[in-house]
Design a protein around this motif. Structure first.
Motif, short mmCIF file in Angstrom:
data_model
loop_
_atom_site.label_atom_id
_atom_site.label_comp_id
_atom_site.label_asym_id
_atom_site.label_seq_id
_atom_site.Cartn_x
_atom_site.Cartn_y
_atom_site.Cartn_z
N PRO A 16 29.39 -12.00 -19.27
CA PRO A 16 29.48 -11.83 -17.81
C PRO A 16 29.64 -10.37 -17.42
N VAL A 17 28.97 -9.97 -16.35
CA VAL A 17 29.20 -8.65 -15.76
C VAL A 17 30.38 -8.81 -14.80
N VAL A 18 31.52 -8.22 -15.15
CA VAL A 18 32.75 -8.46 -14.41
C VAL A 18 33.07 -7.35 -13.42
N GLY A 19 32.26 -6.30 -13.39
CA GLY A 19 32.50 -5.23 -12.43
C GLY A 19 31.28 -4.36 -12.25
N GLU A 121 46.94 5.54 -8.16
CA GLU A 121 46.96 6.10 -6.80
C GLU A 121 45.56 6.45 -6.31
N ALA A 122 44.71 6.88 -7.23
CA ALA A 122 43.34 7.27 -6.86
C ALA A 122 42.44 6.06 -6.61
N GLY A 123 42.94 4.85 -6.94
CA GLY A 123 42.15 3.65 -6.73
C GLY A 123 41.25 3.28 -7.90
N VAL A 124 41.49 3.88 -9.05
CA VAL A 124 40.71 3.55 -10.25
C VAL A 124 41.07 2.15 -10.74
N GLU A 125 40.07 1.37 -11.10
CA GLU A 125 40.31 0.04 -11.69
C GLU A 125 40.40 0.20 -13.20
N LEU A 126 41.50 -0.30 -13.76
CA LEU A 126 41.79 -0.11 -15.18
C LEU A 126 41.40 -1.33 -15.99
N TYR A 127 40.76 -1.07 -17.13
CA TYR A 127 40.49 -2.10 -18.14
C TYR A 127 41.15 -1.60 -19.42
N MET A 128 42.44 -1.88 -19.55
CA MET A 128 43.15 -1.46 -20.75
C MET A 128 43.08 -2.58 -21.79
N HIS A 129 43.53 -2.28 -23.00
CA HIS A 129 43.41 -3.21 -24.12
C HIS A 129 41.96 -3.66 -24.27
N SER A 130 41.04 -2.75 -24.00
CA SER A 130 39.61 -3.07 -24.04
C SER A 130 38.89 -2.07 -24.93
N TYR A 131 38.11 -2.59 -25.85
CA TYR A 131 37.44 -1.76 -26.85
C TYR A 131 35.95 -1.73 -26.56
N LEU A 132 35.40 -0.54 -26.48
CA LEU A 132 33.96 -0.37 -26.25
C LEU A 132 33.19 -0.85 -27.49
N VAL A 142 21.81 4.06 -19.08
CA VAL A 142 22.76 3.02 -19.47
C VAL A 142 22.94 2.10 -18.27
N LYS A 143 22.71 0.81 -18.46
CA LYS A 143 22.88 -0.15 -17.37
C LYS A 143 24.28 -0.78 -17.39
N GLN A 144 24.73 -1.15 -18.57
CA GLN A 144 26.06 -1.73 -18.71
C GLN A 144 26.69 -1.26 -20.01
N VAL A 145 28.01 -1.21 -20.01
CA VAL A 145 28.74 -1.08 -21.26
C VAL A 145 29.37 -2.44 -21.58
N ILE A 146 29.49 -2.72 -22.87
CA ILE A 146 30.10 -3.97 -23.33
C ILE A 146 31.49 -3.65 -23.85
N ILE A 147 32.47 -4.40 -23.37
CA ILE A 147 33.84 -4.21 -23.85
C ILE A 147 34.37 -5.54 -24.39
#
Length: 440
Positions: A16-19, A121-132, A142-147
């Motif tokens: 799924p493309v989640v973002g 504060e800058a409004g960045v959406e975080l995807y932590m615990h995520s490995y490229l 590049v169209k998408q990255v897979i994590i």
């Protein structure tokens, strides 16, 4: 049971493309979190992917201290959002700006908190615990990255991507050519550790743990000479330095002295190196405790969760920064950042280190952040397009932050205007960087 290397398993799955974003930054280290904050402040909808549950990269996962070099010969060389971070960290009680050189000692846990606050504060959406784990490329972009994370495999789309992985993982996956390694073995890896119970009031440690001398190697020379003279007697493994740095806490110092040759791009060799370096951390802690009165009550209170990597992949960019350009302080028309750390090349075996101090701070051209072949990919940090000598200075954290800031502005401008990263309006990029405080 051992399997042959030719054994293959084919996996086909729908992800799924989640973002969907204007800018996706891969890697939340010094280059990455600054790139993400910068892009978001410039109006780009931005996401940041990080393999750990915290930001800071080598500063926090690697406990690599101090952050160097923000000021050179009395002049600031890295400004803007990176310097704002340093000032905020200092106000939190987590940073010590060592004048006049502009190295910054820090407390790792407050560093994590400070950059997390700035990113959110800058409004960045975080995807932590995520490995490229991969990317999808079409028509030279590049169209998408897979994590990969606890949700399974996921995809993120963006108009522009910034590779701040340190090892150029995304660029490599996208087929960007890499510069050849200029001689092997590579510079050694090191695992920092933290000692508590140290006599940080002693003159020896006071002298060693503050990195504020222009034109001097800040290793602890008395301890180094004693260790070298007794190396065989004490069974001391490969080591460098040692370098000690304050964490701003009484009785606590970070220690940089372990080292081993290895290839951080090979999982098996990196695993071997991490195990060897962790053993080395406790071995060297014991040597210090048993042989130097300043450490007689010391103990290991922390070991870095990730070994410090001095050298791995670097992209073949639109321009390769050469040693001659770097040492001469050559100013490019598209200069977007600076570098002022000594050219610092550690030998893979033995305690030697080749250090060359710069006569003047150097410059980084935008083209060194840009691969020729992918229209929407930038790099920042250790992935930069530079030869071995120039890279041996640029790999440090202040330089990486400056590059991250430049990449963040460029990515936001490209995503807004719809141009490729190779065709960014350089004059507008440079002007905007100056407006937000870059010293270029």
């Amino acid at each position: 049971m051992m399997f042959k290397q030719t054994t293959m398993v084919k996996i086909t799955k729908t992800i799924p493309v989640v973002g969907e974003y204007d800018v996706v930054v891969c890697g939340g280290g010094p280059a990455g979190f600054i790139a993400a904050v910068t892009a978001a402040r410039e109006g780009a909808r931005t996401a940041l992917v990080e393999q750990y549950g915290f930001l800071g990269g080598m500063a926090t996962a690697g406990i690599v201290a101090p952050l160097s070099v923000f000021t050179y010969k009395g002049k600031k060389v890295i400004g803007g959002i990176p310097w704002e971070f340093i000032e905020r960290l200092e106000k939190m009680g987590g940073g010590l700006i060592e004048k006049p050189l502009g190295n910054v000692a820090f407390e790792p846990e407050l560093y994590k908190l400070c950059c997390q606050r700035m990113v959110l504060e800058a409004g960045v959406e975080l995807y932590m615990h995520s490995y490229l784990s991969g990317c999808i490329c079409e028509d030279g972009c590049v169209k998408q990255v897979i994590i990969e994370n606890k949700n399974g495999s996921e995809a993120l789309s963006a108009k522009v991507f910034i590779d701040c992985t340190g090892d150029a993982d995304l660029a490599f996956m996208a087929g960007v050519p890499m510069l050849p390694m200029e001689g092997k073995p590579l510079q050694p890896m090191s695992t920092y550790f933290v000692l508590s119970g140290v006599d940080t009031d002693s003159p020896l440690i006071q002298e060693a743990m503050h990195h504020n001398k222009q034109g001097e190697n800040c290793h602890c020379l008395p301890i180094r000479e004693a260790l070298l003279s007794r190396r065989e007697e004490l069974g001391i493994p490969e080591f460098g330095g040692p370098w000690f740095c304050t964490t701003l806490q009484p009785g606590v110092v970070t220690v940089n002295m372990t080292r081993t040759a290895g290839d951080a791009l090979d999982n098996r060799d990196f695993t071997r190196a991490e195990c060897e370096l962790r053993e080395g951390a406790f071995q060297m802690a014991r040597v210090l405790k048993e042989n130097f009165k300043e450490f007689e009550n010391s103990y290991v209170s922390s070991v870095a969760v990730h070994a410090g990597i001095r050298e791995s992949r670097r992209i073949q960019g639109m321009h390769v920064i050469t040693a001659e350009e770097y040492v001469s302080g050559f100013h490019y028309d598209d200069s977007v950042s600076r570098g002022a750390h000594p050219i610092d090349i550690h030998v893979a075996k033995g305690p030697s280190q080749n250090v060359t101090f710069l006569e003047q701070a150097a410059y980084v051209p935008y083209r060194a952040l840009v691969p020729e072949s992918v229209g929407n990919l930038l790099v920042a940090g250790r992935c930069i397009s530079a030869d071995k000598t120039a890279f041996a200075s640029l790999r440090v954290q202040a330089s990486c932050m400056g590059m991250g800031q430049a990449a963040g502005v460029a990515a936001a401008q490209c995503s807004a205007s719809g141009v490729t990263v190779q065709n960014v309006n350089v004059n507008a990029l440079v002007e905007r960087l100056r407006q937000i405080g870059a010293q270029i």
